[in-house]
Design a protein around this motif. Structure first.
Motif, PDB file in Angstrom:
ATOM      1  N   SER A  53       0.842  -1.196   0.000  1.00  0.00           N
ATOM      2  CA  SER A  53       0.000   0.000   0.000  1.00  0.00           C
ATOM      3  C   SER A  53       0.876   1.245   0.000  1.00  0.00           C
ATOM      4  N   GLU A  54       0.270   2.380  -0.336  1.00  0.00           N
ATOM      5  CA  GLU A  54       1.040   3.623  -0.300  1.00  0.00           C
ATOM      6  C   GLU A  54       1.516   3.920   1.118  1.00  0.00           C
ATOM      7  N   ALA A  55       0.674   3.664   2.104  1.00  0.00           N
ATOM      8  CA  ALA A  55       1.065   3.927   3.490  1.00  0.00           C
ATOM      9  C   ALA A  55       2.292   3.105   3.881  1.00  0.00           C
ATOM     10  N   THR A  56       2.330   1.860   3.441  1.00  0.00           N
ATOM     11  CA  THR A  56       3.469   0.990   3.756  1.00  0.00           C
ATOM     12  C   THR A  56       4.745   1.508   3.112  1.00  0.00           C
ATOM     13  N   ILE A  57       4.648   1.900   1.841  1.00  0.00           N
ATOM     14  CA  ILE A  57       5.834   2.388   1.131  1.00  0.00           C
ATOM     15  C   ILE A  57       6.285   3.731   1.694  1.00  0.00           C
ATOM     16  N   LYS A  58       5.348   4.615   1.948  1.00  0.00           N
ATOM     17  CA  LYS A  58       5.685   5.942   2.478  1.00  0.00           C
ATOM     18  C   LYS A  58       6.402   5.833   3.815  1.00  0.00           C
ATOM     19  N   ALA A  59       6.000   4.872   4.628  1.00  0.00           N
ATOM     20  CA  ALA A  59       6.591   4.708   5.956  1.00  0.00           C
ATOM     21  C   ALA A  59       8.064   4.308   5.900  1.00  0.00           C
ATOM     22  N   LYS A  60       8.524   3.839   4.756  1.00  0.00           N
ATOM     23  CA  LYS A  60       9.925   3.452   4.612  1.00  0.00           C
ATOM     24  C   LYS A  60      10.844   4.654   4.413  1.00  0.00           C
ATOM     25  N   ASN A  61      10.246   5.838   4.165  1.00  0.00           N
ATOM     26  CA  ASN A  61      11.001   7.095   4.031  1.00  0.00           C
ATOM     27  C   ASN A  61      12.018   7.061   2.891  1.00  0.00           C
ATOM     28  N   GLY A  62      11.648   6.423   1.805  1.00  0.00           N
ATOM     29  CA  GLY A  62      12.486   6.424   0.618  1.00  0.00           C
ATOM     30  C   GLY A  62      12.157   7.604  -0.279  1.00  0.00           C
ATOM     31  N   PRO A  63      12.741   7.656  -1.460  1.00  0.00           N
ATOM     32  CA  PRO A  63      12.472   8.768  -2.380  1.00  0.00           C
ATOM     33  C   PRO A  63      11.008   8.782  -2.824  1.00  0.00           C
ATOM     34  N   ARG A  64      10.404   9.962  -2.825  1.00  0.00           N
ATOM     35  CA  ARG A  64       9.044  10.124  -3.338  1.00  0.00           C
ATOM     36  C   ARG A  64       8.855  11.552  -3.804  1.00  0.00           C
ATOM     37  N   VAL A  65       8.039  11.725  -4.838  1.00  0.00           N
ATOM     38  CA  VAL A  65       7.639  13.051  -5.299  1.00  0.00           C
ATOM     39  C   VAL A  65       6.120  13.105  -5.285  1.00  0.00           C
ATOM     40  N   VAL A  66       5.588  14.291  -4.956  1.00  0.00           N
ATOM     41  CA  VAL A  66       4.158  14.427  -4.695  1.00  0.00           C
ATOM     42  C   VAL A  66       3.646  15.718  -5.310  1.00  0.00           C
ATOM     43  N   ASN A  67       2.452  15.654  -5.862  1.00  0.00           N
ATOM     44  CA  ASN A  67       1.732  16.856  -6.258  1.00  0.00           C
ATOM     45  C   ASN A  67       0.255  16.609  -6.008  1.00  0.00           C
ATOM     46  N   GLY A  68      -0.281  17.277  -4.996  1.00  0.00           N
ATOM     47  CA  GLY A  68      -1.681  17.074  -4.649  1.00  0.00           C
ATOM     48  C   GLY A  68      -1.934  15.650  -4.192  1.00  0.00           C
ATOM     49  N   SER A  69      -2.833  14.955  -4.875  1.00  0.00           N
ATOM     50  CA  SER A  69      -3.218  13.599  -4.476  1.00  0.00           C
ATOM     51  C   SER A  69      -2.438  12.516  -5.209  1.00  0.00           C
ATOM     52  N   SER A  70      -1.468  12.905  -6.048  1.00  0.00           N
ATOM     53  CA  SER A  70      -0.677  11.931  -6.805  1.00  0.00           C
ATOM     54  C   SER A  70       0.749  11.874  -6.270  1.00  0.00           C
ATOM     55  N   ALA A  71       1.305  10.666  -6.239  1.00  0.00           N
ATOM     56  CA  ALA A  71       2.657  10.485  -5.712  1.00  0.00           C
ATOM     57  C   ALA A  71       3.356   9.349  -6.447  1.00  0.00           C
ATOM     58  N   PHE A  72       4.672   9.509  -6.615  1.00  0.00           N
ATOM     59  CA  PHE A  72       5.525   8.467  -7.187  1.00  0.00           C
ATOM     60  C   PHE A  72       6.549   8.045  -6.136  1.00  0.00           C
ATOM     61  N   TYR A  73       6.862   6.748  -6.139  1.00  0.00           N
ATOM     62  CA  TYR A  73       7.881   6.190  -5.252  1.00  0.00           C
ATOM     63  C   TYR A  73       8.826   5.339  -6.087  1.00  0.00           C
ATOM     64  N   ILE A  74      10.066   5.243  -5.634  1.00  0.00           N
ATOM     65  CA  ILE A  74      11.077   4.482  -6.361  1.00  0.00           C
ATOM     66  C   ILE A  74      11.907   3.704  -5.352  1.00  0.00           C
ATOM     67  N   GLY A  75      12.345   2.508  -5.748  1.00  0.00           N
ATOM     68  CA  GLY A  75      13.129   1.685  -4.834  1.00  0.00           C
ATOM     69  C   GLY A  75      13.619   0.435  -5.536  1.00  0.00           C
ATOM     70  N   TYR A  76      13.541  -0.699  -4.838  1.00  0.00           N
ATOM     71  CA  TYR A  76      14.009  -1.941  -5.439  1.00  0.00           C
ATOM     72  C   TYR A  76      13.277  -3.129  -4.834  1.00  0.00           C
ATOM     73  N   GLN A  77      13.322  -4.236  -5.565  1.00  0.00           N
ATOM     74  CA  GLN A  77      12.865  -5.525  -5.074  1.00  0.00           C
ATOM     75  C   GLN A  77      14.075  -6.436  -4.894  1.00  0.00           C
ATOM     76  N   GLN A  78      14.133  -7.132  -3.783  1.00  0.00           N
ATOM     77  CA  GLN A  78      15.205  -8.099  -3.551  1.00  0.00           C
ATOM     78  C   GLN A  78      14.772  -9.407  -4.201  1.00  0.00           C
ATOM     79  N   VAL A  79      15.280  -9.665  -5.409  1.00  0.00           N
ATOM     80  CA  VAL A  79      14.806 -10.827  -6.163  1.00  0.00           C
ATOM     81  C   VAL A  79      15.604 -12.089  -5.872  1.00  0.00           C
ATOM     82  N   SER A  80      16.801 -11.938  -5.311  1.00  0.00           N
ATOM     83  CA  SER A  80      17.588 -13.083  -4.857  1.00  0.00           C
ATOM     84  C   SER A  80      18.538 -12.588  -3.778  1.00  0.00           C
ATOM     85  N   SER A  81      19.310 -13.498  -3.220  1.00  0.00           N
ATOM     86  CA  SER A  81      20.191 -13.116  -2.116  1.00  0.00           C
ATOM     87  C   SER A  81      21.242 -12.097  -2.533  1.00  0.00           C
TER      88      SER A  81
END
Length: 250
Positions: A53-81
């Motif tokens: 959810s957005e709340a879960t991602i936002k709580a990680k305090n990673g990079p995000r940009v916001v304008n009004g009710s729209s927001a983008f987040y960027i990060g990574y998935q750990q696909v293997s060790s």
């Protein structure tokens, strides 16, 4: 009970005051909160998935940009060790609009750690790369751009800047941004620190290790030790660097 005229006048005035205050409270409108706007965000990469959810991602305090009710987040998935793949997501009113995990799916240990959004149709993402691997990566978006690949060698972490369609997450084009060792031409590390946009050009400030690149992509001549504070001014389509500079370098 008989009230004196003076007391009656006082009680009437007191009652009127109460009525006026009550009316003010009832009719007063609560002003809406100011819409949040964040145009640029660079920070340490965080991990999340397209199912979060957005709340879960936002709580990680990673990079995000916001304008009004729209927001983008960027990060990574750990696909293997020992492998990460970048992920980028958009929310509108906390509802997922799109999520992309297909920009780079090789064994390159890539992440996303920066965003710039003008609130309209200009969106850039900043990603990391540690070397070219077999499979789909940012090279397919970088043909004809300033740097079309990671370059020689492997291991040092460099940047990839991608222009993204905010509506659907498609990458329009991208460029690699790296340092170049002056002795053997191998790629060296570069980490983006800030992004800014003037409506035409994208200015990137970064930490570059030995040695930063000139606008023609060749190595600068530098004194002192790295990292160097490096500034490159890109055309909006990422095909050209109009100017490149670094302290104690030429």
């Amino acid at each position: 009970m008989i009230y004196s005229p003076k007391l009656q006048k006082y009680l009437a005035g007191f009652s009127l005051s109460i009525l006026l205050v009550a009316d003010l409270v009832i009719t007063q409108k609560v002003l809406p909160a100011f819409a949040e706007t964040i145009n640029s965000s660079i920070s340490s990469a965080v991990t999340f998935s397209c199912n979060d959810s957005e709340a879960t991602i936002k709580a990680k305090n990673g990079p995000r940009v916001v304008n009004g009710s729209s927001a983008f987040y960027i990060g990574y998935q750990q696909v293997s060790s020992n492998n990460k793949n970048p992920v980028t997501i958009r929310f509108n009113n906390s509802i997922k609009s799109w999520c992309r995990t297909d920009y780079e799916t090789t064994n390159d240990d890539g992440t996303g750690y920066g965003l710039y959004w003008n609130g309209g149709d200009v969106l850039y993402g900043v990603y990391s790369s540690t070397g070219s691997q077999t499979g789909s990566d940012f090279r397919r978006f970088a043909t004809g751009r300033w740097l079309s690949s990671y370059g020689s060698g492997g291991g040092p972490k460099v940047a990839v800047i991608a222009r993204i369609n905010p509506a659907n997450g498609e990458v329009n084009y991208a460029t690699f941004l790296s340092a170049k060792k002056a002795d053997n031409g191998n790629t060296n590390s570069l980490v983006v620190q800030t992004l800014s946009w003037n409506g035409t050009n994208l200015t990137v400030q970064a930490k570059s290790w030995w040695t930063p690149r000139r606008a023609n992509t060749n190595s600068m001549t530098c004194t002192g030790s790295s990292p160097y504070i490096y500034t490159a001014v890109f055309t909006g389509d990422l095909t050209k660097v109009n100017s490149a500079s670094a302290a104690t370098c030429s």
